[in-house]
Design a protein around this motif. Structure first.
Motif, short mmCIF file in Angstrom:
data_model
loop_
_atom_site.label_atom_id
_atom_site.label_comp_id
_atom_site.label_asym_id
_atom_site.label_seq_id
_atom_site.Cartn_x
_atom_site.Cartn_y
_atom_site.Cartn_z
N ASP A 187 89.08 24.70 51.67
CA ASP A 187 88.90 25.12 50.28
C ASP A 187 90.08 24.73 49.40
O ASP A 187 89.90 24.31 48.25
CB ASP A 187 88.71 26.64 50.21
CG ASP A 187 87.31 27.07 50.59
OD1 ASP A 187 86.40 26.22 50.63
OD2 ASP A 187 87.12 28.27 50.88
N ASP A 188 91.27 24.88 49.93
CA ASP A 188 92.46 24.58 49.14
C ASP A 188 92.50 23.11 48.75
O ASP A 188 92.83 22.77 47.61
CB ASP A 188 93.71 24.96 49.94
CG ASP A 188 94.97 24.86 49.12
OD1 ASP A 188 95.03 25.48 48.04
OD2 ASP A 188 95.90 24.14 49.53
N ALA A 224 85.39 33.97 39.96
CA ALA A 224 86.77 33.53 40.19
C ALA A 224 86.79 32.27 41.06
O ALA A 224 86.03 32.15 42.02
CB ALA A 224 87.56 34.64 40.89
N ALA A 225 87.67 31.34 40.71
CA ALA A 225 87.76 30.09 41.46
C ALA A 225 88.18 30.31 42.90
O ALA A 225 87.84 29.53 43.79
CB ALA A 225 88.76 29.15 40.76
N GLU A 226 88.89 31.39 43.16
CA GLU A 226 89.44 31.66 44.50
C GLU A 226 88.37 31.66 45.59
O GLU A 226 88.61 31.21 46.71
CB GLU A 226 90.16 33.01 44.48
CG GLU A 226 90.70 33.45 45.83
CD GLU A 226 91.28 34.86 45.77
OE1 GLU A 226 91.65 35.36 46.85
OE2 GLU A 226 91.35 35.44 44.67
N SER A 233 79.96 21.99 53.61
CA SER A 233 81.37 22.15 53.97
C SER A 233 82.10 22.56 52.70
O SER A 233 81.49 22.67 51.63
CB SER A 233 81.94 20.83 54.51
OG SER A 233 82.08 19.87 53.47
N ALA A 234 83.39 22.76 52.81
CA ALA A 234 84.17 23.16 51.63
C ALA A 234 84.07 22.13 50.52
O ALA A 234 84.18 22.46 49.34
CB ALA A 234 85.62 23.37 52.02
N LYS A 251 92.11 22.02 44.75
CA LYS A 251 93.14 21.23 44.05
C LYS A 251 92.57 19.92 43.53
O LYS A 251 92.91 19.47 42.43
CB LYS A 251 94.31 20.96 45.01
CG LYS A 251 95.14 22.20 45.30
CD LYS A 251 96.28 21.89 46.29
CE LYS A 251 97.11 23.14 46.57
NZ LYS A 251 98.18 22.86 47.58
N ALA A 252 91.70 19.28 44.31
CA ALA A 252 91.08 18.04 43.86
C ALA A 252 90.24 18.28 42.61
O ALA A 252 90.23 17.47 41.68
CB ALA A 252 90.24 17.43 44.98
N ASP A 253 89.53 19.40 42.59
CA ASP A 253 88.69 19.73 41.45
C ASP A 253 89.54 20.05 40.22
O ASP A 253 89.25 19.59 39.11
CB ASP A 253 87.79 20.91 41.79
CG ASP A 253 86.78 21.22 40.71
OD1 ASP A 253 85.92 20.36 40.44
OD2 ASP A 253 86.85 22.32 40.12
#
Length: 390
Positions: free
Chosen positions: A27-28, A350-352, A81-82, A32-34
């Motif tokens: 996810d991380d 929330a993006a989290e 997938s993530a 970050k890519a997004d």
């Protein structure tokens, strides 16, 4: 679950192998890519190194020579997938986008163009849609004028994904005036052209989602393409593209299922863990029933994807099934992503927790490559025999 009883041992092994690669990017990484609109180079490199970019390309050029069914299984798992739709879109054109080259390209063209794509040393993009034509391909205005051993292409394209990263573009242009052709789709020619940025301005489109994979406007002014890079005969470009339409719909459908399943899994996990009023919210039927509906809709749509792919691989007509798979999968996936956000409530926004990104990205599968309304028209006219409405 993907209904493993429907798959062969080799197909199950394929899904497991690509899943191991996809799950290395968490996810991380994708968040970050997004957030930074950064192309996932590490991810695409890993897929290429695993030998998966050529899954449906001929063995004679270094591909695996597998069918559309295997390609759909792979793309569903990558989207599940993530990375979701961004993961699938970053390599989408490699899977069946160059199918016109496989079918209509000369042996020399196949040997020049396909191995670099399979190895991941070259990237391609797809230039068909234009701002004034949309889905009315017969009204394309981009022109290609022959001058000896080259063509010069001038015009505009829109929604060209990965053009910021691409080395070449599979592009269709008009080589005969519209008024001089028996049908609007005649007189179009397909090229696999070098993306010469001194002749092509690539302008990014800021969009709602899938920021890690760029979408662009192309402004083309005299792009020179050797005759040797023309795919098929002059004036037959639309017929070349037709061979890739059903596979594209099937693969988009598989990707939608993957995103929907990813959203559903996240919602179920949250519903089991989130305790309100002394009990997990997943114990409440108001939470259970919509998620159960999502599962059933996704599984039913997945069966249509597999049916359409099996028909294609068997050389049978599959237009109705391919279009139905795309429609059913996109709608089911959208509802699953929407429900995931609602299940998480405020945290879904929330993006989290990642589900808001899935909702933003899954909308692509409803819009492209053909609208749900046109699919309904196709089924009404071609399957039910009703009069053409447009």
């Amino acid at each position: 679950m993907t209904g493993v009883s429907l798959l062969t041992e080799d197909q199950n092994s394929l899904v497991e192998a690509v899943g191991k690669i996809a799950d290395r990017f968490d996810d991380d990484y994708w968040r970050k890519a997004d957030e930074t609109a950064r192309f996932p180079h590490e991810y695409t490199r890993a897929i290429a190194e695993g030998g998966w970019l050529g899954i449906a390309m001929p063995e004679s050029v270094g591909g695996a020579g597998l069918g559309l069914t295997e390609a759909a299984l792979m793309m569903e798992r990558l989207a599940n997938s993530a990375g979701a739709m961004a993961a699938a879109s970053s390599i989408h054109i490699n899977i069946f986008g160059l199918h016109p080259v496989v079918v209509f390209g000369t042996e020399d063209q196949q040997q020049r163009f396909l191995p670099p794509l399979i190895a991941g040393t070259e990237r391609a993009c797809f230039g068909v849609t234009e701002p004034d034509a949309g889905l009315d391909t017969g009204r394309l205005k981009t022109t290609a004028v022959r001058d000896g051993d080259i063509y010069r292409i001038t015009g505009r394209k829109i929604w060209t994904s990965t053009a910021q990263e691409a080395d070449r573009v599979l592009i269709i242009a008009r080589t005969s005036p519209l008024e001089a052709t028996p049908k609007p789709t005649d007189g179009l020619t397909l090229f696999y052209a070098p993306l010469d940025r001194s002749k092509v301005e690539v302008r990014a489109i800021h969009k709602m989602g899938r920021h890690a994979v760029d979408s662009n406007m192309l402004f083309i002014d005299g792009l020179e393409v050797p005759v040797a890079d023309r795919i098929g005969e002059e004036g037959q470009g639309f017929r070349c593209l037709l061979h890739g339409l059903n596979p594209e719909r099937i693969l988009i459908a598989a990707e939608a299922i993957g995103v929907g399943r990813q959203a559903l899994a996240r919602a179920v996990t949250y519903a089991k863990e989130r305790v309100v009023f002394g009990r997990p919210i997943g114990q409440n039927q108001g939470i259970q029933h919509p998620l159960a509906e999502n599962w059933m809709e996704l599984e039913a749509a997945w069966l249509m994807v597999l049916r359409a792919a099996a028909l294609y691989d068997a050389g049978q007509p599959c237009g109705a099934e391919a279009n139905s798979a795309k429609y059913l999968a996109a709608e089911a996936a959208f509802r699953a992503c929407e429900r995931a956000v609602m299940t998480l409530g405020g945290m879904g926004y929330a993006a989290e927790y990642g589900v808001e990104r899935l909702l933003r990205e899954v909308l692509i599968t409803r819009i492209a490559p053909v609208s749900p309304e046109l699919i309904k028209c196709f089924i009404a006219e071609r399957v039910l025999g009703l009069p053409r409405s447009y």
